[in-house]
Write a protein that holds these residues in place. Sequence first.
Motif, short mmCIF file in Angstrom:
data_model
loop_
_atom_site.label_atom_id
_atom_site.label_comp_id
_atom_site.label_asym_id
_atom_site.label_seq_id
_atom_site.Cartn_x
_atom_site.Cartn_y
_atom_site.Cartn_z
N VAL A 139 0.76 -1.17 0.01
CA VAL A 139 0.00 0.04 0.12
C VAL A 139 0.77 1.21 0.07
CG1 VAL A 139 -1.85 1.29 1.08
CG2 VAL A 139 -1.90 -0.91 1.27
N ARG A 140 1.93 1.22 0.71
CA ARG A 140 2.70 2.42 0.81
C ARG A 140 3.34 2.60 -0.64
NH1 ARG A 140 8.25 2.76 4.72
NH2 ARG A 140 8.79 4.98 4.27
N THR A 141 3.96 1.65 -1.27
CA THR A 141 4.54 1.56 -2.54
C THR A 141 3.42 2.15 -3.44
OG1 THR A 141 5.95 -0.15 -2.22
CG2 THR A 141 5.45 0.23 -4.36
N SER A 142 2.26 1.78 -3.36
CA SER A 142 1.19 2.10 -4.35
C SER A 142 0.81 3.75 -4.15
CB SER A 142 -0.16 1.23 -3.90
OG SER A 142 -1.19 1.82 -4.71
N VAL A 143 0.70 4.05 -2.77
CA VAL A 143 0.70 5.55 -2.76
C VAL A 143 1.53 6.44 -3.39
CG1 VAL A 143 0.59 7.23 -0.73
CG2 VAL A 143 -0.67 5.23 -0.55
N GLN A 144 2.90 5.98 -3.20
CA GLN A 144 3.82 7.03 -3.77
C GLN A 144 3.81 6.88 -5.40
OE1 GLN A 144 6.27 8.96 -1.98
NE2 GLN A 144 4.49 8.00 -0.62
N MET A 145 3.52 5.72 -6.03
CA MET A 145 3.28 5.51 -7.40
C MET A 145 1.95 6.18 -7.93
SD MET A 145 3.14 1.92 -9.40
CE MET A 145 1.42 1.55 -9.19
N SER A 146 1.14 6.18 -7.12
CA SER A 146 -0.22 6.78 -7.56
C SER A 146 0.00 8.50 -7.57
CB SER A 146 -1.34 6.41 -6.56
OG SER A 146 -1.46 4.98 -6.63
N VAL A 191 3.39 16.82 -1.50
CA VAL A 191 2.02 15.90 -0.91
C VAL A 191 2.56 14.28 -0.56
CG1 VAL A 191 -0.04 14.79 -1.73
CG2 VAL A 191 0.51 17.51 -2.12
N ALA A 192 3.52 13.82 -1.63
CA ALA A 192 3.97 12.20 -1.52
C ALA A 192 4.66 12.36 -0.31
CB ALA A 192 4.92 12.05 -2.83
N LEU A 193 5.57 13.21 -0.02
CA LEU A 193 6.39 13.04 1.19
C LEU A 193 5.31 12.89 2.69
CD1 LEU A 193 9.65 15.34 0.37
CD2 LEU A 193 9.47 12.90 0.69
N ASP A 196 3.64 9.88 2.46
CA ASP A 196 4.64 8.76 3.07
C ASP A 196 4.64 8.68 4.74
OD1 ASP A 196 5.99 6.32 2.36
OD2 ASP A 196 7.99 7.49 3.02
N LEU A 197 4.59 9.82 5.34
CA LEU A 197 4.93 9.99 6.93
C LEU A 197 3.83 9.54 7.35
CD1 LEU A 197 6.65 13.47 7.24
CD2 LEU A 197 7.70 11.35 7.75
N LEU A 198 2.62 9.62 6.83
CA LEU A 198 1.34 9.24 7.60
C LEU A 198 1.20 7.92 7.17
CD1 LEU A 198 -1.36 12.02 6.08
CD2 LEU A 198 -0.47 11.69 8.33
N MET A 199 1.76 7.31 6.09
CA MET A 199 1.61 5.56 6.09
C MET A 199 2.62 5.06 6.83
SD MET A 199 -0.56 4.83 3.56
CE MET A 199 0.06 3.16 3.59
N LEU A 200 3.76 5.74 7.34
CA LEU A 200 4.58 4.90 8.48
C LEU A 200 3.90 5.08 9.67
CD1 LEU A 200 8.10 6.90 7.38
CD2 LEU A 200 7.58 4.38 7.59
N LEU A 201 2.96 6.32 9.88
CA LEU A 201 2.15 6.36 11.05
C LEU A 201 1.33 5.17 11.17
CD1 LEU A 201 1.62 7.81 13.71
CD2 LEU A 201 0.13 9.23 12.44
N LEU A 202 0.76 5.07 10.11
CA LEU A 202 -0.31 3.98 9.83
C LEU A 202 0.01 2.67 10.37
CD1 LEU A 202 -3.28 3.18 9.10
CD2 LEU A 202 -2.61 2.84 6.83
N GLY A 203 1.20 2.37 9.57
CA GLY A 203 1.86 1.13 10.08
C GLY A 203 2.34 0.87 11.50
N ARG A 204 2.74 2.09 12.11
CA ARG A 204 2.90 1.91 13.87
C ARG A 204 1.81 1.68 14.58
NH1 ARG A 204 8.41 1.51 15.26
NH2 ARG A 204 9.60 2.61 14.05
#
Length: 213
Positions: A139-146, A191-193, A196-204
């Motif tokens: 999902v994290r990869t997908s967000v960045q690619m999207s 926006v991508a950065l 990605d920070l929000l995705m890291l937080l989601l993972g935590r």
Amino acid sequence: MWEFISERWDLIAYNALQHANLVLQAVVVATVIAVGIAVIVDRYRFLDPIANTVSAIGLTIPSFALVGLLLPLTMIGALTAFICVAFYATLPILRNAVVGFAQVDKTLIESAKGMGMSDLGVLLRVRIPLAWPVIHAGVRTSVQMSMGIAAIAAYVLGPGLGGYIFTGLTQAGGTNAVNYAVVGTVGIVIVALVADLLMLLLGRLTISKGIRA
């Protein structure tokens, strides 16, 4: 440049939110679709190479080509942009979801069933939580690619910051051509950065410490 940004700050911020919103909605839909397909693939393992092949081939399709194929069906607008982004967003999530489910210890699944859990309960309480670290990475990869795909989708008047890039290209040599291109490009990177920070937080927040890499 600063004068250009200050004069258009409200519109730039609005388009940045629209860009993030398009990617968010597309990735959420893509995640549901990818996980659903992965569940089927995990049940019928002969579908595994087919799913991987579809993911690999799908990623080789140029985004402009996909937009061209969609136009006769969905016309110019946000729907075409959404379908295009969601299509590409699904592929890395699908690949990771298939791998994630395959790595779940089958003895744990059997133990859960032995405790009286239904198939749905095993999926929601055992299989998805254990596979989630791998799915989350997809999902994290997908967000960045999207983020980049959403910029290209602006070609069909999709929402977001991509419109600034195309405006800059069409006005090449003009007074604000470079300003438009830079604002669009840098805006997407920012926006991508943040995403990605929000995705890291989601993972935590969603990955158990016991299985966190």
